[in-house]
Design an enzyme around this catalytic site. Structure first.
Site, PDB file in Angstrom:
ATOM      1  N   HIS A 140       0.964  -1.141  -0.054  1.00  0.00           N
ATOM      2  CA  HIS A 140       0.000  -0.083  -0.097  1.00  0.00           C
ATOM      3  C   HIS A 140       0.929   1.424  -0.034  1.00  0.00           C
ATOM      4  O   HIS A 140       0.534   2.306  -0.708  1.00  0.00           O
ATOM      5  CB  HIS A 140      -0.928  -0.009   1.210  1.00  0.00           C
ATOM      6  CG  HIS A 140      -1.845  -1.114   1.374  1.00  0.00           C
ATOM      7  ND1 HIS A 140      -2.928  -1.522   2.535  1.00  0.00           N
ATOM      8  CD2 HIS A 140      -2.200  -2.216   0.239  1.00  0.00           C
ATOM      9  CE1 HIS A 140      -3.552  -2.446   2.017  1.00  0.00           C
ATOM     10  NE2 HIS A 140      -2.982  -2.873   0.776  1.00  0.00           N
TER      11      HIS A 140
ATOM     12  N   HIS B 133      -9.216  -2.411  -5.196  1.00  0.00           N
ATOM     13  CA  HIS B 133      -7.984  -2.528  -4.252  1.00  0.00           C
ATOM     14  C   HIS B 133      -6.910  -3.527  -4.798  1.00  0.00           C
ATOM     15  O   HIS B 133      -5.810  -3.369  -4.543  1.00  0.00           O
ATOM     16  CB  HIS B 133      -8.491  -2.940  -3.035  1.00  0.00           C
ATOM     17  CG  HIS B 133      -7.436  -3.151  -2.035  1.00  0.00           C
ATOM     18  ND1 HIS B 133      -7.102  -2.287  -1.150  1.00  0.00           N
ATOM     19  CD2 HIS B 133      -6.625  -4.414  -1.511  1.00  0.00           C
ATOM     20  CE1 HIS B 133      -5.911  -2.470  -0.493  1.00  0.00           C
ATOM     21  NE2 HIS B 133      -5.802  -3.844  -0.670  1.00  0.00           N
TER      22      HIS B 133
ATOM     23  N   ASP C 178      -2.973  -3.043  -4.899  1.00  0.00           N
ATOM     24  CA  ASP C 178      -2.010  -4.029  -4.561  1.00  0.00           C
ATOM     25  C   ASP C 178      -1.025  -4.347  -5.926  1.00  0.00           C
ATOM     26  O   ASP C 178       0.213  -4.535  -5.396  1.00  0.00           O
ATOM     27  CB  ASP C 178      -2.596  -5.340  -4.200  1.00  0.00           C
ATOM     28  CG  ASP C 178      -3.192  -5.220  -2.837  1.00  0.00           C
ATOM     29  OD1 ASP C 178      -2.635  -4.399  -2.228  1.00  0.00           O
ATOM     30  OD2 ASP C 178      -4.058  -6.077  -2.338  1.00  0.00           O
TER      31      ASP C 178
ATOM     32  N   HIS D 236      -0.878 -11.445  -4.202  1.00  0.00           N
ATOM     33  CA  HIS D 236       0.400 -11.155  -4.043  1.00  0.00           C
ATOM     34  C   HIS D 236       1.525 -12.260  -4.622  1.00  0.00           C
ATOM     35  O   HIS D 236       2.607 -11.693  -5.017  1.00  0.00           O
ATOM     36  CB  HIS D 236       0.607 -10.791  -2.612  1.00  0.00           C
ATOM     37  CG  HIS D 236      -0.003  -9.873  -2.051  1.00  0.00           C
ATOM     38  ND1 HIS D 236       0.074  -8.565  -2.140  1.00  0.00           N
ATOM     39  CD2 HIS D 236      -1.311  -9.661  -1.116  1.00  0.00           C
ATOM     40  CE1 HIS D 236      -0.787  -7.703  -1.781  1.00  0.00           C
ATOM     41  NE2 HIS D 236      -1.335  -8.508  -0.765  1.00  0.00           N
TER      42      HIS D 236
ATOM     43  N   HIS E 128      37.941  15.042 -44.713  1.00  0.00           N
ATOM     44  CA  HIS E 128      38.295  13.829 -44.352  1.00  0.00           C
ATOM     45  C   HIS E 128      37.709  12.673 -45.139  1.00  0.00           C
ATOM     46  O   HIS E 128      36.243  12.534 -44.895  1.00  0.00           O
ATOM     47  CB  HIS E 128      37.818  13.448 -42.634  1.00  0.00           C
ATOM     48  CG  HIS E 128      38.414  12.220 -41.906  1.00  0.00           C
ATOM     49  ND1 HIS E 128      37.661  10.959 -41.943  1.00  0.00           N
ATOM     50  CD2 HIS E 128      39.533  11.884 -41.400  1.00  0.00           C
ATOM     51  CE1 HIS E 128      38.362  10.354 -41.233  1.00  0.00           C
ATOM     52  NE2 HIS E 128      39.512  10.559 -40.770  1.00  0.00           N
TER      53      HIS E 128
END
Length: 465
Positions: A79, A261, A265, A288, A366
Site C-alpha cells: 500500500h 484494491h 496491490d 500477491h 576527411h
C-alpha cells in the site's frame, strides 16, 4: 506521465497500527536524491539497516508482501509503494520505527494525502523507465491466474477478479492514466471473506485488523452465535451483516472497490521491479504471490536488456541539458563543441547525444567521397560528455577546466557516417579524488557499440577565479 524524477519537498510522518503484526509504528517519508529509488529503513534497530524495495528481497507473501535485507524485515509494503507510484514519486527514504507500515484505513489514501501535503519536487534527471519490449506473461493454471505486460508508451493497468461469490461476483477495474490513481484507486480498502477471518487469526495474522481498516465480505448465512464470536475476535461489542453482505454495515466507496484494491496491490507489488514501467498490464485474478512472480519475470527482462548496456534515446523527451546549457558548462565552441544534448546525468553516469550531419566541417577533408567521422573526434565528443559528468561534481563548473590525462583500451568497432546519431555513455570507475577522474566510455549507433575506451581526466580551477 512525468518525464523527470521527483522526490518530496520535506519529510512527513504517518502513524498507526500494522495490519498483521498489530504493532504501532511511525512511518516518515524523507526526500531522497536522484536515482535513490524506494528504500525502507528500520530506525528502531541497531545500525538502522536499509531494506531496498526490490522483488529479490521478498521473503513472505502471507496476505501481504514482506521484504527483508540486512537482518531487517518490513511487512505489508504494497500500500505504501502504490501511493508512491501513483503520485509518480521516484526517490524517497521510508523510515519506520516498527516492523510494518501503518494500515491506516486499509487503503493508500492517507499516504497519498500526507505526501501531497508536503508537495513534490522535480529533480534534474530523466526518469529511468523500463519500457516493456515485448509480451511478458505469468500463468498459474491451477488458480486460473494470468498476468501479462504488453508494450505501450504509457502505464495502464486492468484487473479482473472473480471469487465465485454471490456478493462480489465478477468485477473489473482499470486506469488508463497513472494520474487517475489518487482519486480512483488510492481510497480503495483491503478486504477478506468471512470464512477467512478465523484462519487468519489462527495463523497469527491480522493482529491489527479492524472493521475500520478492512472490508469483510459475508457470502453465506451467519447465525447469531457466530456474530457474537466474531465480535469477540474483533474486540467489538457487536457486529452485524448488511443485506449486501458486508460485515457491520460498512459502506463501499465504489461498487467495484475490491477489484480496485486488487489493482492497487498490483501497482504496489510491481514497484518492486525498481524502475517506473511503461506498458499495458492485464491481470486476471491477481494476488500477491502471482504479482511477485510476475514482477520477477519483468525484472529478469529488465536485467537482460541492461546487459546489452544500450541507453534508450527518445528525441521527444526533454533533455537534462540542451545545447545552450552545455555551452554554459563546457568552454568549447564551434567547430569543436561536439555534443548536442545530455539526456541523463547522475552522480556516476552521463549520457550524451551527437547528431552527425554532412555539414560537419571535418567532412570536407576527411575521406572526401566517403565521409567517415574521425576516430579522434569520436573520442573528443565522448570526452566532452564525460567532462559534463566531472564538472557536475563541483558547485561552480564554469570556474573549472577539464584536461585529458590518458586514454586506454580504445577500440573502434564500426564506422560513423553522416545521418548517424551517436549515444555516448560515460561512467565513473571510481569516485573523483583530488580532481582526477577515470571513466569507462562507450559510443552507440543503432543499438550497437561503435567505439569504447577508458579515459582519465583532471579538473583544474581557473587561475583568475
Amino acid at each position: 506521465m512525468n518525464e523527470k524524477q521527483h522526490t518530496i519537498k520535506s519529510p512527513v510522518t504517518v502513524s498507526g497500527i500494522g495490519l498483521h503484526t498489530g504493532v504501532v509504528a511511525n512511518m516518515t517519508f524523507v526526500p531522497a536524491p536522484i536515482n535513490h529509488g524506494y528504500k525502507f529503513q528500520r530506525i528502531d534497530m541497531e545500525g538502522q539497516p536499509i531494506v531496498d524495495a526490490d522483488v529479490d528481497n521478498v521473503v513472505d507473501l502471507s496476505r501481504g508482501t514482506t521484504i527483508e535485507q540486512n537482518g531487517a524485515r518490513i511487512n505489508t509494503v504494497e500500500h505504501t509503494l502504490a501511493a508512491l507510484v501513483g503520485l509518480q514519486i521516484d526517490n524517497v527514504l521510508i523510515q519506520l520505527d516498527g516492523p510494518e507500515p501503518p494500515i491506516m484505513d486499509g487503503s493508500s489514501i492517507e499516504f497519498v494525502n500526507a505526501l501531497a501535503s508536503v508537495g513534490l519536487e522535480e529533480q534534474n534527471a530523466l526518469r529511468n523507465f523500463f519500457e516493456i519490449p515485448q509480451g511478458i506473461s505469468f500463468k498459474d493454471a491451477g488458480r486460473e491466474v494470468e498476468l501479462a505486460a504488453l508494450p505501450l508508451d504509457d502505464y495502464r493497468v486492468t484487473v479482473m477478479v472473480d471469487y465465485n461469490s454471490p456478493v462480489l461476483g465478477s468485477q473489473h477495474a482499470s486506469i488508463t492514466d497513472i494520474s487517475q490513481f489518487e482519486e480512483q484507486i488510492a481510497p480503495c480498502r483491503t478486504f477478506c471473506f468471512l470464512h477467512e477471518l478465523e484462519m487468519l487469526f489462527k495463523q497469527n495474522l491480522i493482529k491489527g485488523g479492524d472493521l475500520d481498516n478492512a472490508i469483510v465480505v459475508v457470502d453465506r448465512v451467519v447465525q447469531e452465535d457466530e456474530l457474537t464470536h466474531l465480535a469477540e475476535l474483533l474486540n467489538k461489542p457487536k457486529v452485524a451483516v448488511k443485506k449486501e453482505g458486508i460485515l457491520n454495515n460498512t459502506e463501499l466507496r465504489f461498487k467495484n472497490e475490491p477489484a480496485r484494491h486488487k489493482l492497487l496491490d498490483l501497482i504496489g507489488d510491481l514497484a518492486l521491479v525498481g524502475r517506473p514501467l511503461k506498458g499495458q498490464i492485464l491481470a486476471a485474478r491477481p494476488g500477491h504471490a502471482a504479482n511477485v512472480a510476475f514482477a520477477k519475470k519483468i525484472k529478469k527482462a529488465m536485467n537482460e536488456a541492461a546487459i546489452k548496456n544500450v541507453p534508450v534515446y527518445d528525441p521527444k523527451r526533454e533533455p537534462v541539458m540542451d545545447i545552450n546549457k552545455i555551452a554554459q558548462t563546457l568552454p568549447h565552441r564551434y567547430p569543436f563543441l561536439l555534443i548536442d544534448k545530455i539526456i541523463h546525468l547522475d552522480q556516476t553516469t552521463v549520457t550524451g547525444i551527437k547528431n552527425v550531419t554532412m555539414n560537419e566541417p571535418f567532412f570536407q577533408g576527411h575521406f572526401p567521397g566517403n565521409p567517415v567521422m574521425p576516430g579522434v573526434l569520436q573520442i573528443e565528443a565522448m570526452a566532452q560528455t564525460g567532462g559534463i559528468l566531472v564538472l557536475s561534481t563541483v558547485p561552480d563548473p564554469e570556474n573549472y577546466w577539464t584536461y585529458f590525462l590518458g586514454i586506454e583500451k580504445c577500440r573502434f568497432r564500426r564506422k560513423v557516417t553522416p545521418g548517424d546519431t551517436i549515444i555516448f555513455k560515460c561512467e565513473l570507475l571510481a569516485p573523483v579524488k583530488r580532481g582526477i577522474a577515470k571513466m569507462m566510455g562507450q559510443a552507440f549507433v543503432g543499438g550497437k557499440v561503435v567505439m569504447e575506451a577508458e579515459m582519465s581526466a583532471s579538473i583544474v580551477r581557473k587561475e583568475n577565479v
